[in-house]
Scaffold this motif. Sequence first.
Motif, PDB file in Angstrom:
ATOM      1  N   HIS C  24      28.279  -5.365  -9.232  1.00  7.60           N
ATOM      2  CA  HIS C  24      28.510  -6.357  -8.179  1.00  7.60           C
ATOM      3  C   HIS C  24      29.868  -7.048  -8.348  1.00  7.60           C
TER       4      HIS C  24
ATOM      5  N   GLY D  26      25.592 -15.687  -5.120  1.00  9.85           N
ATOM      6  CA  GLY D  26      24.497 -16.257  -4.324  1.00  9.85           C
ATOM      7  C   GLY D  26      24.003 -17.583  -4.879  1.00  9.85           C
ATOM      8  N   PRO D  42      19.267 -17.451  -7.137  1.00 10.35           N
ATOM      9  CA  PRO D  42      18.108 -16.600  -6.824  1.00 10.35           C
ATOM     10  C   PRO D  42      18.210 -15.227  -7.501  1.00 10.35           C
ATOM     11  N   ASN D  43      17.067 -14.673  -7.802  1.00 13.13           N
ATOM     12  CA  ASN D  43      16.986 -13.358  -8.441  1.00 13.13           C
ATOM     13  C   ASN D  43      17.236 -12.266  -7.409  1.00 13.13           C
ATOM     14  N   ARG D  44      18.150 -11.379  -7.727  1.00 12.61           N
ATOM     15  CA  ARG D  44      18.350 -10.170  -6.927  1.00 12.61           C
ATOM     16  C   ARG D  44      19.089  -9.165  -7.806  1.00 12.61           C
ATOM     17  N   PRO D  45      19.062  -7.898  -7.455  1.00  4.50           N
ATOM     18  CA  PRO D  45      19.617  -6.870  -8.340  1.00  4.50           C
ATOM     19  C   PRO D  45      21.083  -7.095  -8.701  1.00  4.50           C
ATOM     20  N   GLU D  46      21.820  -7.789  -7.833  1.00  6.97           N
ATOM     21  CA  GLU D  46      23.256  -7.985  -8.073  1.00  6.97           C
ATOM     22  C   GLU D  46      23.563  -8.878  -9.270  1.00  6.97           C
ATOM     23  N   THR D  48      21.721  -8.784 -12.323  1.00  3.89           N
ATOM     24  CA  THR D  48      20.893  -8.339 -13.453  1.00  3.89           C
ATOM     25  C   THR D  48      21.684  -7.564 -14.508  1.00  3.89           C
ATOM     26  N   GLU D  95      14.192 -14.491 -16.693  1.00  6.27           N
ATOM     27  CA  GLU D  95      13.495 -13.927 -15.544  1.00  6.27           C
ATOM     28  C   GLU D  95      12.923 -15.032 -14.676  1.00  6.27           C
ATOM     29  N   ASP D  97      11.893 -16.219 -10.252  1.00  3.30           N
ATOM     30  CA  ASP D  97      12.354 -16.130  -8.869  1.00  3.30           C
ATOM     31  C   ASP D  97      13.800 -16.587  -8.758  1.00  3.30           C
ATOM     32  N   HIS D  98      14.111 -17.576  -9.570  1.00  2.00           N
ATOM     33  CA  HIS D  98      15.506 -18.009  -9.621  1.00  2.00           C
ATOM     34  C   HIS D  98      15.779 -18.671 -10.968  1.00  2.00           C
TER      35      HIS D  98
END
Lengths: 146, 146, 146, 146
Positions: C24, D26, D42-46, D48, D95, D97-98
């Motif tokens: 990213h 984000g 917030p958690n998202r693949p970008e 990780t 880990e 949700d956010h």
Amino acid sequence: MAEATAEVQGRVRDSFERQGLMHHLGARIEEIAPGRVRIVLPNRPEVTQQHGYFHAGATSAIADSAGGYAAYTLFPEDSSVLTVEYKINLLAPAEGDHLEAVGTVLKSGRTLTVCSLEVFGVRGAERSLVASGQQTLIRVDKRPER
Amino acid sequence: MAEATAEVQGRVRDSFERQGLMHHLGARIEEIAPGRVRIVLPNRPEVTQQHGYFHAGATSAIADSAGGYAAYTLFPEDSSVLTVEYKINLLAPAEGDHLEAVGTVLKSGRTLTVCSLEVFGVRGAERSLVASGQQTLIRVDKRPER
Amino acid sequence: MAEATAEVQGRVRDSFERQGLMHHLGARIEEIAPGRVRIVLPNRPEVTQQHGYFHAGATSAIADSAGGYAAYTLFPEDSSVLTVEYKINLLAPAEGDHLEAVGTVLKSGRTLTVCSLEVFGVRGAERSLVASGQQTLIRVDKRPER
Amino acid sequence: MAEATAEVQGRVRDSFERQGLMHHLGARIEEIAPGRVRIVLPNRPEVTQQHGYFHAGATSAIADSAGGYAAYTLFPEDSSVLTVEYKINLLAPAEGDHLEAVGTVLKSGRTLTVCSLEVFGVRGAERSLVASGQQTLIRVDKRPER
């Protein structure tokens, strides 16, 4: 916070008494609670830097020991503790009748423990934060003492 | 590396001699070059931890002083140096006939200086890295000595 | 320094490609040698702070990954690496066509590895140190990838 | 803790919006109090790493920004803030949700400010500490924005 058990208090004090440096600096252990240890260092010329304040090395030495023993209070009897690393900010000139270092366990894992370190300068009833840090420690199987 | 000028050597040594802690630990300054200072700490029971190795606090104290004086060699005459913070990894049990701490300026700014810190355990001809760290220092206008 | 073996190169690249963040940010891995990894991050608005320089978070992210993979090159195949902690000094505004982070293993132990971290700002043929740090990593038994 | 004044809130938000990295990750700013700022990611693949957890670089980036803005809330209007250095321990896999990063001023000086950094993984009503650190910042005269 409650005092640690007699077993824990005993082995923390035994270990502390074997630390030649703590004795040489004049430091003494004041409180041993589960996950929290407090060490006091009286002011005298032997622990100062060039401006007459406590030397950052003395400030750090008691902070490191306070954190190490705080971690140790949560370890099983047949183990030992080593400092992996620490970071400390010297926030203000360290002065007062004595310094008080407080080590508090922040996270206790199977292998690694992380402590927060605080050092206060104390003069009479006044107590001000002079250093703050964070320390990583490792639990190792006890080797025979030398 | 060349030696520092006589003026710099003089004020580093003057300051070092006023550090009660360095004297009390038995440390001595061995090399003063521009941006690099070396301090030696002989092994004796007064600087040990509970297993007989050098105490992390002693290791850190000479590392902190070496870095502080390394920064100071690059400062103007009418200034003083304070440690803002440092971080140190204890890489191996610190043992040997003596420890040798080397502070080296990594970046010298108008206000802040950053040093790398290395501590070696020395036994005869053997010399192994026992600690490594990084330190931030601030230059301040010299206040009258107390 | 010699390149790492094909096996090591393969698993470092596999792991890197699964790091959503590196992708990213637009980072790419440039060199994989035993105990040393280099990661490059091109300059674009998505990695900046409020003054238009590279954000300390981006600088640190590639430094952390470079150190983590440097450690990983020395681990056995059935293991994994986690960052325990790191400390980084931002020495100068991070600018240039791209940043280059270099992680180098300083000490490789059975459980813990310590790396030094350097980040350079590169513009054409010029290359200047913008950040320097030190990192502790832990080797863990590989868990099934998610 | 009370909200910061409208003037402070305004310039923190203005600066945050100019941080390309925070936007790209984000992240959003959730609370601006005097000496304390909270940022959410917030958690998202970008964001990780290779095991699907938040990348240490993302965790650190929001921690660094939270601390920087916490310091900035206490600065006068015509000034700017730069991170000198920070140290962070990754205490547990990040880990949830956010993530929620909290920067809190520990010591505010004329030139330097020291913040403590905490990052929590939040899933529903659960909130657990995943990273903890300490940061040094410097106040600089505001230069014209680019």
